[in-house]
Motif scaffolding. Structure first.
Motif, short mmCIF file in Angstrom:
data_model
loop_
_atom_site.label_atom_id
_atom_site.label_comp_id
_atom_site.label_asym_id
_atom_site.label_seq_id
_atom_site.Cartn_x
_atom_site.Cartn_y
_atom_site.Cartn_z
N ALA A 227 0.83 -1.21 0.00
CA ALA A 227 0.00 0.00 0.00
C ALA A 227 0.87 1.26 0.00
CB ALA A 227 -0.93 -0.01 1.21
N PHE A 228 1.93 1.28 0.80
CA PHE A 228 2.83 2.43 0.82
C PHE A 228 3.53 2.62 -0.52
CE2 PHE A 228 2.85 2.29 5.57
CZ PHE A 228 2.39 3.58 5.75
N LEU A 229 3.97 1.52 -1.13
CA LEU A 229 4.65 1.62 -2.43
C LEU A 229 3.70 2.12 -3.51
CD1 LEU A 229 6.84 -1.61 -2.37
CD2 LEU A 229 7.61 0.75 -2.21
N LEU A 230 2.46 1.64 -3.51
CA LEU A 230 1.48 2.12 -4.48
C LEU A 230 1.16 3.59 -4.26
CD1 LEU A 230 -0.98 -0.87 -4.78
CD2 LEU A 230 0.54 0.03 -6.54
N ASN A 231 1.05 4.00 -3.01
CA ASN A 231 0.77 5.39 -2.70
C ASN A 231 1.90 6.28 -3.20
OD1 ASN A 231 -0.34 7.75 -1.57
ND2 ASN A 231 0.72 7.39 0.36
N TYR A 232 3.12 5.90 -2.95
CA TYR A 232 4.28 6.67 -3.39
C TYR A 232 4.31 6.79 -4.92
CZ TYR A 232 9.08 8.07 -4.26
OH TYR A 232 10.19 8.73 -4.70
N SER A 233 4.12 5.66 -5.58
CA SER A 233 4.16 5.67 -7.04
C SER A 233 3.03 6.50 -7.63
CB SER A 233 4.06 4.24 -7.58
OG SER A 233 5.18 3.50 -7.20
N ALA A 234 1.84 6.36 -7.09
CA ALA A 234 0.70 7.11 -7.62
C ALA A 234 0.88 8.61 -7.43
CB ALA A 234 -0.59 6.65 -6.94
N HIS A 235 1.45 9.02 -6.32
CA HIS A 235 1.58 10.46 -6.05
C HIS A 235 2.78 11.07 -6.75
CE1 HIS A 235 0.93 14.22 -4.01
NE2 HIS A 235 2.17 14.19 -3.55
N TYR A 236 3.94 10.46 -6.61
CA TYR A 236 5.16 11.10 -7.10
C TYR A 236 5.52 10.73 -8.54
CZ TYR A 236 5.88 12.62 -2.35
OH TYR A 236 5.73 13.21 -1.12
N LYS A 237 5.14 9.55 -8.99
CA LYS A 237 5.53 9.15 -10.34
C LYS A 237 4.41 9.37 -11.35
CE LYS A 237 9.05 6.05 -8.87
NZ LYS A 237 10.26 5.73 -9.55
N TRP A 238 3.16 9.11 -10.95
CA TRP A 238 2.04 9.24 -11.88
C TRP A 238 1.31 10.57 -11.73
CZ3 TRP A 238 0.46 3.88 -9.84
CH2 TRP A 238 1.33 2.93 -10.35
N GLY A 239 1.62 11.34 -10.69
CA GLY A 239 1.08 12.68 -10.54
C GLY A 239 -0.35 12.77 -10.03
N LEU A 240 -0.85 11.71 -9.41
CA LEU A 240 -2.21 11.77 -8.87
C LEU A 240 -2.22 12.56 -7.56
CD1 LEU A 240 -3.36 8.10 -9.45
CD2 LEU A 240 -3.97 10.10 -10.79
N SER A 241 -3.32 13.27 -7.31
CA SER A 241 -3.42 14.02 -6.05
C SER A 241 -3.70 13.06 -4.90
CB SER A 241 -4.54 15.05 -6.15
OG SER A 241 -5.80 14.41 -6.19
N PHE B 108 -9.60 8.47 -2.30
CA PHE B 108 -10.90 8.00 -2.79
C PHE B 108 -10.77 6.59 -3.37
CE2 PHE B 108 -14.14 7.77 -6.17
CZ PHE B 108 -15.26 7.88 -5.37
N GLY B 109 -9.72 6.35 -4.16
CA GLY B 109 -9.49 5.03 -4.72
C GLY B 109 -9.23 3.98 -3.66
N ALA B 110 -8.48 4.37 -2.64
CA ALA B 110 -8.20 3.43 -1.54
C ALA B 110 -9.47 3.09 -0.76
CB ALA B 110 -7.16 4.03 -0.60
N LEU B 111 -10.34 4.08 -0.58
CA LEU B 111 -11.61 3.84 0.11
C LEU B 111 -12.47 2.86 -0.68
CD1 LEU B 111 -13.61 4.47 2.39
CD2 LEU B 111 -14.40 6.39 1.01
N LEU B 112 -12.57 3.08 -1.98
CA LEU B 112 -13.36 2.17 -2.81
C LEU B 112 -12.79 0.76 -2.80
CD1 LEU B 112 -14.25 4.31 -5.94
CD2 LEU B 112 -15.77 3.52 -4.13
N ALA B 113 -11.46 0.65 -2.89
CA ALA B 113 -10.83 -0.67 -2.87
C ALA B 113 -11.08 -1.37 -1.53
CB ALA B 113 -9.33 -0.54 -3.13
N ALA B 114 -10.97 -0.63 -0.42
CA ALA B 114 -11.21 -1.22 0.90
C ALA B 114 -12.65 -1.69 1.04
CB ALA B 114 -10.87 -0.21 1.99
N LEU B 115 -13.60 -0.90 0.52
CA LEU B 115 -15.01 -1.31 0.59
C LEU B 115 -15.26 -2.57 -0.23
CD1 LEU B 115 -16.81 2.13 0.32
CD2 LEU B 115 -16.74 0.62 2.30
N ILE B 116 -14.69 -2.65 -1.40
CA ILE B 116 -14.88 -3.84 -2.25
C ILE B 116 -14.24 -5.06 -1.61
CG2 ILE B 116 -14.23 -4.88 -4.46
CD1 ILE B 116 -14.60 -2.05 -5.67
N ILE B 117 -13.02 -4.92 -1.09
CA ILE B 117 -12.35 -6.05 -0.45
C ILE B 117 -13.12 -6.49 0.79
CG2 ILE B 117 -10.26 -6.73 0.81
CD1 ILE B 117 -8.72 -4.93 -1.21
#
Length: 63
Positions: free
Chosen positions: A20-34, A40-49
Protein backbone atom coordinates in the motif's frame (compact mmCIF):
# COMPACT_ATOMS: atom_id res chain seq x y z
CA UNK A 1 -5.51 -19.95 16.66
CA UNK A 2 -1.98 -21.24 17.04
CA UNK A 3 1.32 -19.38 16.72
CA UNK A 4 1.94 -20.31 13.08
CA UNK A 5 -1.46 -18.92 12.08
CA UNK A 6 -0.81 -15.71 14.02
CA UNK A 7 2.59 -15.40 12.32
CA UNK A 8 0.98 -15.85 8.90
CA UNK A 9 -1.59 -13.15 9.64
CA UNK A 10 1.10 -10.73 10.85
CA UNK A 11 3.35 -11.37 7.83
CA UNK A 12 0.40 -10.93 5.47
CA UNK A 13 -0.60 -7.69 7.15
CA UNK A 14 2.93 -6.29 6.98
CA UNK A 15 3.21 -7.28 3.33
CA UNK A 16 -0.10 -5.60 2.51
CA UNK A 17 1.03 -2.45 4.33
CA UNK A 18 4.30 -2.29 2.40
CA UNK A 19 2.49 -2.75 -0.93
CA UNK A 20 0.00 0.00 0.00
CA UNK A 21 2.83 2.43 0.82
CA UNK A 22 4.65 1.62 -2.43
CA UNK A 23 1.48 2.12 -4.48
CA UNK A 24 0.77 5.39 -2.70
CA UNK A 25 4.28 6.67 -3.39
CA UNK A 26 4.16 5.67 -7.04
CA UNK A 27 0.70 7.11 -7.62
CA UNK A 28 1.58 10.46 -6.05
CA UNK A 29 5.16 11.10 -7.10
CA UNK A 30 5.53 9.15 -10.34
CA UNK A 31 2.04 9.24 -11.88
CA UNK A 32 1.08 12.68 -10.54
CA UNK A 33 -2.21 11.77 -8.87
CA UNK A 34 -3.42 14.02 -6.05
CA UNK A 35 -3.66 12.69 -2.52
CA UNK A 36 -7.45 13.16 -2.59
CA UNK A 37 -7.74 10.94 -5.66
CA UNK A 38 -5.55 8.30 -4.04
CA UNK A 39 -7.64 8.42 -0.85
CA UNK A 40 -10.90 8.00 -2.79
CA UNK A 41 -9.49 5.03 -4.72
CA UNK A 42 -8.20 3.43 -1.54
CA UNK A 43 -11.61 3.84 0.11
CA UNK A 44 -13.36 2.17 -2.81
CA UNK A 45 -10.83 -0.67 -2.87
CA UNK A 46 -11.21 -1.22 0.90
CA UNK A 47 -15.01 -1.31 0.59
CA UNK A 48 -14.88 -3.84 -2.25
CA UNK A 49 -12.35 -6.05 -0.45
CA UNK A 50 -14.36 -5.88 2.78
CA UNK A 51 -17.54 -6.80 0.92
CA UNK A 52 -15.85 -9.78 -0.75
CA UNK A 53 -14.41 -11.00 2.56
CA UNK A 54 -17.81 -10.67 4.25
CA UNK A 55 -19.51 -12.60 1.45
CA UNK A 56 -16.85 -15.32 1.57
CA UNK A 57 -17.15 -15.56 5.36
CA UNK A 58 -20.93 -15.76 5.17
CA UNK A 59 -20.91 -18.44 2.48
CA UNK A 60 -18.26 -20.59 4.17
CA UNK A 61 -20.09 -20.84 7.52
CA UNK A 62 -21.38 -24.33 8.24
CA UNK A 63 -25.16 -24.50 8.37
Amino acid sequence: MNFSQIGFVVRSGVSALVVAFLLNYSAHYKWGLSRQTIRFGALLAALIIGLLVAIDHHLSKPK
